[in-house]
Design a protein around this motif. Sequence first.
Motif, short mmCIF file in Angstrom:
data_model
loop_
_atom_site.label_atom_id
_atom_site.label_comp_id
_atom_site.label_asym_id
_atom_site.label_seq_id
_atom_site.Cartn_x
_atom_site.Cartn_y
_atom_site.Cartn_z
N MET A 64 0.87 -1.18 0.00
CA MET A 64 0.00 0.00 0.00
C MET A 64 0.90 1.23 0.00
SD MET A 64 -3.17 0.79 2.58
CE MET A 64 -4.33 2.12 2.28
N GLU A 65 0.70 2.10 -0.97
CA GLU A 65 1.53 3.29 -1.12
C GLU A 65 0.69 4.55 -1.00
OE1 GLU A 65 5.28 2.55 -3.86
OE2 GLU A 65 3.42 2.18 -4.96
N GLY A 66 1.20 5.50 -0.27
CA GLY A 66 0.50 6.77 -0.12
C GLY A 66 1.29 7.69 0.79
N HIS A 67 0.57 8.53 1.53
CA HIS A 67 1.22 9.52 2.40
C HIS A 67 0.56 9.54 3.77
CE1 HIS A 67 2.19 10.81 -1.69
NE2 HIS A 67 3.31 11.31 -1.16
N HIS A 68 1.35 9.91 4.78
CA HIS A 68 0.87 9.96 6.16
C HIS A 68 0.05 11.24 6.33
CE1 HIS A 68 1.85 10.31 10.70
NE2 HIS A 68 0.76 9.60 10.51
N LEU A 69 -1.23 11.15 5.97
CA LEU A 69 -2.10 12.32 5.97
C LEU A 69 -3.21 12.24 7.01
CD1 LEU A 69 -2.52 12.69 2.09
CD2 LEU A 69 -0.94 13.96 3.59
N GLY A 70 -3.24 11.14 7.80
CA GLY A 70 -4.29 10.99 8.79
C GLY A 70 -3.75 10.54 10.13
N TYR A 71 -4.56 10.71 11.16
CA TYR A 71 -4.18 10.30 12.51
C TYR A 71 -4.29 8.78 12.66
CZ TYR A 71 -4.09 15.12 14.16
OH TYR A 71 -3.76 16.44 14.35
N GLY A 72 -3.55 8.25 13.63
CA GLY A 72 -3.59 6.82 13.89
C GLY A 72 -2.46 6.42 14.81
N GLU A 73 -2.00 5.18 14.67
CA GLU A 73 -0.94 4.64 15.53
C GLU A 73 0.36 5.44 15.42
OE1 GLU A 73 -1.07 2.33 17.71
OE2 GLU A 73 -2.94 1.25 17.30
N LEU A 74 0.56 6.16 14.31
CA LEU A 74 1.80 6.90 14.11
C LEU A 74 1.70 8.35 14.55
CD1 LEU A 74 2.79 5.50 10.60
CD2 LEU A 74 3.53 4.71 12.85
N GLY A 75 0.55 8.71 15.16
CA GLY A 75 0.41 10.05 15.72
C GLY A 75 -0.04 11.09 14.70
N LYS A 76 0.37 12.32 14.93
CA LYS A 76 -0.04 13.46 14.10
C LYS A 76 0.47 13.28 12.67
CE LYS A 76 0.29 18.52 13.92
NZ LYS A 76 0.86 19.72 14.56
N PRO A 77 -0.38 13.57 11.67
CA PRO A 77 0.04 13.43 10.27
C PRO A 77 1.28 14.27 9.95
CG PRO A 77 -2.33 13.76 10.41
CD PRO A 77 -1.79 14.00 11.79
N THR A 78 2.20 13.68 9.20
CA THR A 78 3.44 14.37 8.83
C THR A 78 3.52 14.68 7.35
OG1 THR A 78 4.59 12.26 8.46
CG2 THR A 78 4.69 13.20 10.69
N GLY A 79 2.66 14.05 6.55
CA GLY A 79 2.71 14.24 5.10
C GLY A 79 3.78 13.42 4.41
N GLU A 80 4.56 12.64 5.19
CA GLU A 80 5.64 11.86 4.57
C GLU A 80 5.07 10.68 3.77
OE1 GLU A 80 8.64 12.75 4.52
OE2 GLU A 80 8.72 14.27 6.12
N ARG A 81 5.82 10.28 2.75
CA ARG A 81 5.43 9.13 1.96
C ARG A 81 5.56 7.87 2.81
NH1 ARG A 81 8.08 5.02 -0.65
NH2 ARG A 81 7.01 4.09 -2.44
N LEU A 82 4.58 6.97 2.66
CA LEU A 82 4.61 5.69 3.37
C LEU A 82 4.44 4.54 2.39
CD1 LEU A 82 2.49 6.33 6.61
CD2 LEU A 82 4.99 6.19 6.40
N PHE A 83 5.20 3.50 2.63
CA PHE A 83 5.14 2.27 1.84
C PHE A 83 4.89 1.12 2.80
CE2 PHE A 83 7.45 -1.54 0.49
CZ PHE A 83 6.86 -1.80 -0.74
N VAL A 84 3.72 0.52 2.72
CA VAL A 84 3.36 -0.59 3.61
C VAL A 84 3.56 -1.90 2.86
CG1 VAL A 84 1.58 -1.60 5.08
CG2 VAL A 84 1.59 0.87 4.64
N MET A 85 4.38 -2.79 3.42
CA MET A 85 4.47 -4.15 2.90
C MET A 85 3.66 -5.03 3.83
SD MET A 85 7.81 -6.62 2.36
CE MET A 85 8.55 -5.57 1.11
N GLY A 86 2.64 -5.69 3.30
CA GLY A 86 1.74 -6.46 4.15
C GLY A 86 1.54 -7.88 3.67
N MET A 87 1.19 -8.74 4.59
CA MET A 87 0.85 -10.14 4.32
C MET A 87 -0.47 -10.45 5.02
SD MET A 87 3.70 -11.25 2.78
CE MET A 87 5.51 -11.28 2.81
N SER A 88 -1.39 -11.09 4.31
CA SER A 88 -2.67 -11.47 4.89
C SER A 88 -2.97 -12.93 4.59
CB SER A 88 -3.80 -10.59 4.33
OG SER A 88 -3.61 -9.24 4.65
N HIS A 89 -3.41 -13.65 5.60
CA HIS A 89 -3.90 -15.02 5.45
C HIS A 89 -5.38 -15.02 5.80
CE1 HIS A 89 0.09 -17.51 5.72
NE2 HIS A 89 0.17 -16.52 4.84
N TYR A 90 -6.18 -15.69 4.98
CA TYR A 90 -7.62 -15.75 5.20
C TYR A 90 -8.07 -17.21 5.25
CZ TYR A 90 -7.38 -10.94 3.48
OH TYR A 90 -7.05 -9.61 3.31
N HIS A 91 -9.03 -17.49 6.12
CA HIS A 91 -9.71 -18.79 6.13
C HIS A 91 -11.13 -18.52 5.66
CE1 HIS A 91 -10.78 -22.76 8.43
NE2 HIS A 91 -10.95 -22.85 7.11
#
Length: 379
Positions: A323-350
Amino acid sequence: MSSTEATNKTPVVAEKTNTKSAREESVLQVERRDFVDLVPEKRPRAQSLRGFDDCYTDIVDYIVRCTHKIWDERDVGLIYTHYTHNCVLYNALGTMYNREQVVHDTLQRLVAFPERRGMATQVIWNGNDVDGFYTSHLVTGTGRHTQHSHLGKPTQRTFVTRTVADCMIHENKIYREWVVSDNMSVMKQLGLDTDVIAYDMAKEQFDKGFRVTDIGENRRMVGQYPPEMECDVSIAHTDTEEQCLRWLHEIYNRRMLGKIKDVYAPNVQWHGPLLKELYGQAAVIHQTLALIGMIPDGAWMPQHICSNPCEEGGTKVAVRWIMEGHHLGYGELGKPTGERLFVMGMSHYHIVKGKIIDEWVVYDHLALLAQIKLGQMEE
């Protein structure tokens, strides 16, 4: 070869089907078996494994047994016979480009946590011994921080964490690997200052000359066009995988979070980052919103999908995504900084009877925090 090219060249099943093949029927599954049953001593080979060591009986036995030998029995030297010299290992804040780097990294991690044990939670796979195998290995790790290391002096605290390692394997050797660990959860359990740890991670990358590449607009929306109605399902091998990709595109890219109540079971269990264990559709909606809300311009892109019929009923599906985008919202990382974020994720579903009854998702908030600090260093 880039990771995208690697994804496109991953071994696949020729036709889309939901039937269990005779070859899959005999391959071990992890969930209901004790460790000694997963790495049997006298079990005959149950799957064609051309070029693999004689001790391995099928691809699940291979990935569980060699991981145990390297990490728990400390036979780190097996990396030389189980990875190619030019293997590439991707994680959320860097890439290793050769086998010797993998050896060094393994040694350093073993120094910090000598009591760590990694227990296979499930292995989802596809492929064969001619074209190569692909495995998605979910591991639950436990341990105690007892030694001086890159994390500083030992805290003596215990921890539990989840990691997913996706491997491309040919003739006993891993030649490409993606690893995602919930490192933020570990640091919090150890009582360490995550801001300091993330800063040190970023500084190491900065000193090597790495910089955040902000490409601006991502492919979720081009110009003023809305998100694509239909997702690309070309990486799917079965009808179930194709349907799963359509669900995820609807939820993550089209922001139709109401879809969650249609495709998740009312009593779904959600196993997420920061070791969260939550229940029910409302919890899944909230946690999905938490990620999207933190990166509101984020584009979700699947890179690989595979699945196996499950002995417990239904189908287990593994999705590797970014998932690629920018830190534009509040959450676990605190106050938005506007920095680019690259999320590498893995999901398993049953998935059982068309509903998701369990989801395991791993991505690392610590790597995201380090990306923010790396961007700030550059500024």
